[in-house]
Motif scaffolding. Structure first.
Motif, short mmCIF file in Angstrom:
data_model
loop_
_atom_site.label_atom_id
_atom_site.label_comp_id
_atom_site.label_asym_id
_atom_site.label_seq_id
_atom_site.Cartn_x
_atom_site.Cartn_y
_atom_site.Cartn_z
N ALA A 33 0.82 -1.22 0.00
CA ALA A 33 0.00 0.00 0.00
C ALA A 33 0.85 1.27 0.00
CB ALA A 33 -0.92 0.00 1.21
N ASN A 34 2.14 1.13 0.33
CA ASN A 34 3.00 2.30 0.44
C ASN A 34 3.69 2.67 -0.88
OD1 ASN A 34 2.42 2.21 3.19
ND2 ASN A 34 4.15 0.84 3.59
N HIS A 35 3.42 1.91 -1.93
CA HIS A 35 4.11 2.12 -3.20
C HIS A 35 3.13 2.03 -4.37
CE1 HIS A 35 8.04 1.58 -1.20
NE2 HIS A 35 7.41 0.67 -0.49
N ARG A 36 3.52 2.56 -5.50
CA ARG A 36 2.72 2.39 -6.71
C ARG A 36 2.85 0.94 -7.18
NH1 ARG A 36 3.87 6.73 -11.09
NH2 ARG A 36 2.63 7.94 -9.61
N LEU A 37 1.71 0.32 -7.49
CA LEU A 37 1.68 -1.08 -7.90
C LEU A 37 1.68 -1.18 -9.42
CD1 LEU A 37 1.43 -4.02 -6.77
CD2 LEU A 37 -1.04 -3.77 -7.09
N LEU A 38 2.54 -2.04 -9.95
CA LEU A 38 2.61 -2.29 -11.40
C LEU A 38 1.90 -3.62 -11.67
CD1 LEU A 38 6.37 -1.36 -11.90
CD2 LEU A 38 4.38 0.09 -12.31
N PRO A 39 0.64 -3.56 -12.13
CA PRO A 39 -0.15 -4.79 -12.22
C PRO A 39 -0.14 -5.44 -13.61
CG PRO A 39 -1.58 -2.91 -12.52
CD PRO A 39 -0.17 -2.36 -12.37
N LEU A 40 -0.58 -6.69 -13.62
CA LEU A 40 -0.97 -7.38 -14.85
C LEU A 40 -2.40 -6.94 -15.18
CD1 LEU A 40 0.44 -10.81 -13.73
CD2 LEU A 40 1.16 -9.66 -15.84
N PRO A 46 -5.22 -14.35 -14.20
CA PRO A 46 -5.46 -15.10 -12.96
C PRO A 46 -4.55 -14.68 -11.81
CG PRO A 46 -5.40 -16.59 -14.84
CD PRO A 46 -4.98 -15.25 -15.35
N ILE A 47 -3.31 -14.35 -12.12
CA ILE A 47 -2.40 -13.90 -11.06
C ILE A 47 -2.90 -12.58 -10.47
CG2 ILE A 47 -0.07 -13.06 -10.55
CD1 ILE A 47 0.94 -14.97 -12.76
N GLN A 48 -3.30 -11.66 -11.35
CA GLN A 48 -3.77 -10.36 -10.87
C GLN A 48 -5.08 -10.49 -10.10
OE1 GLN A 48 -1.74 -7.72 -11.15
NE2 GLN A 48 -3.15 -6.80 -9.67
N LYS A 49 -5.94 -11.42 -10.52
CA LYS A 49 -7.18 -11.65 -9.78
C LYS A 49 -6.87 -12.09 -8.35
CE LYS A 49 -10.31 -12.89 -13.58
NZ LYS A 49 -11.10 -13.99 -14.17
N LEU A 50 -5.86 -12.95 -8.20
CA LEU A 50 -5.47 -13.41 -6.88
C LEU A 50 -4.93 -12.24 -6.05
CD1 LEU A 50 -3.59 -16.64 -5.99
CD2 LEU A 50 -2.72 -14.47 -5.13
N VAL A 103 6.31 -1.13 -7.51
CA VAL A 103 6.57 -2.49 -7.04
C VAL A 103 5.58 -3.43 -7.73
CG1 VAL A 103 7.44 -1.69 -4.81
CG2 VAL A 103 5.02 -2.32 -5.04
N ALA A 104 5.84 -4.73 -7.63
CA ALA A 104 4.95 -5.72 -8.24
C ALA A 104 4.74 -6.88 -7.28
CB ALA A 104 5.54 -6.23 -9.55
N ALA A 105 3.57 -7.50 -7.36
CA ALA A 105 3.27 -8.72 -6.61
C ALA A 105 3.10 -9.85 -7.61
CB ALA A 105 2.00 -8.54 -5.78
#
Length: 219
Positions: free
Chosen positions: A105-112, A117-121, A155-157
């Motif tokens: 939450a402290n950083h900008r997220l770089l999403p798919l 399916p990964i992003q949905k998770l 950042v990315a998850a």
């Protein structure tokens, strides 16, 4: 003995970052087996297996299906990728201590893309924790996301199977905890497609490689 040929399909990230070295080692030990590697998306892999055009497919999020054998290679935890800290050197470890999901939450997220399916998770986990990080665009290409992280854009998850691809970039990897969120990575094939001995040989070699990757993210 006649040479045996196997067609092996994986997503582009795995085909580029994991399979070249794995294939080199496999063919040293099994010179009588010729492996043809293709890079395809998850849907194309499953369609190719169902049509009998592909012997073996690799990936996450393969659901059980009639006529398809699905075997677990390794579970991978979700990890946070971030740019290496300023002043980091070649000796600075890539694998850093674990961080909670709230650290996203402290950083900008770089999403798919949202339908990935990964992003949905990831999005489901963020909703569960009431987290709404700022987002920047969306990329179909995981390697592009890693490069954007390296350049300091956010950042990315992602699942820890991205670890080998990260070796070429100045990024830090941290397992996301509270909670741990595992993703299963499978090998899939059409029932009866491969001879038993060859199937067992392939499975053993692939499982060894992917379990090593899964274990490599532990600090």
């Amino acid at each position: 003995e006649a040479e045996q040929e196997v067609t092996l399909a994986a997503t582009p990230l795995i085909a580029a970052s994991v399979l070249p070295r794995w294939l080199e080692e496999f063919q040293k030990k099994h010179p009588g087996v010729r492996v043809q590697v293709s890079d395809l998306d998850r849907r194309q892999i499953l369609l190719g297996i169902e049509a009998g055009e592909i012997d073996v497919g690799l990936g996450a999020f393969f659901k059980p299906a009639v006529g398809i054998e699905r075997q677990l290679l390794a579970p991978f935890q979700m990890v946070r990728l971030s740019a290496k800290p300023a002043g980091a050197t070649a000796r600075t470890p890539r694998i850093l201590p674990r961080v909670p999901w709230t650290a996203l939450a402290n950083h900008r997220l770089l999403p798919l893309p949202a339908d990935n399916p990964i992003q949905k998770l990831v999005d489901g986990q963020l909703r569960t924790q009431g987290l709404t990080p700022d987002r920047q665009g969306a990329s179909q290409n995981i390697q592009a996301i890693i490069a954007m992280v390296e350049a300091g854009h956010g950042v990315a998850a992602l699942p820890a199977f991205v670890t080998p691809a990260c070796a070429r970039y100045e990024v830090a990897i941290q397992t996301l905890v509270d909670p741990l969120v595992p993703i299963d990575f499978f090998v899939v094939s059409k029932k009866g497609r491969l001879k038993t001995a060859l199937a067992a040989t392939l499975m053993d070699a692939l499982r060894k490689q992917f379990r090593e990757i899964a274990q490599s993210t532990e600090p």
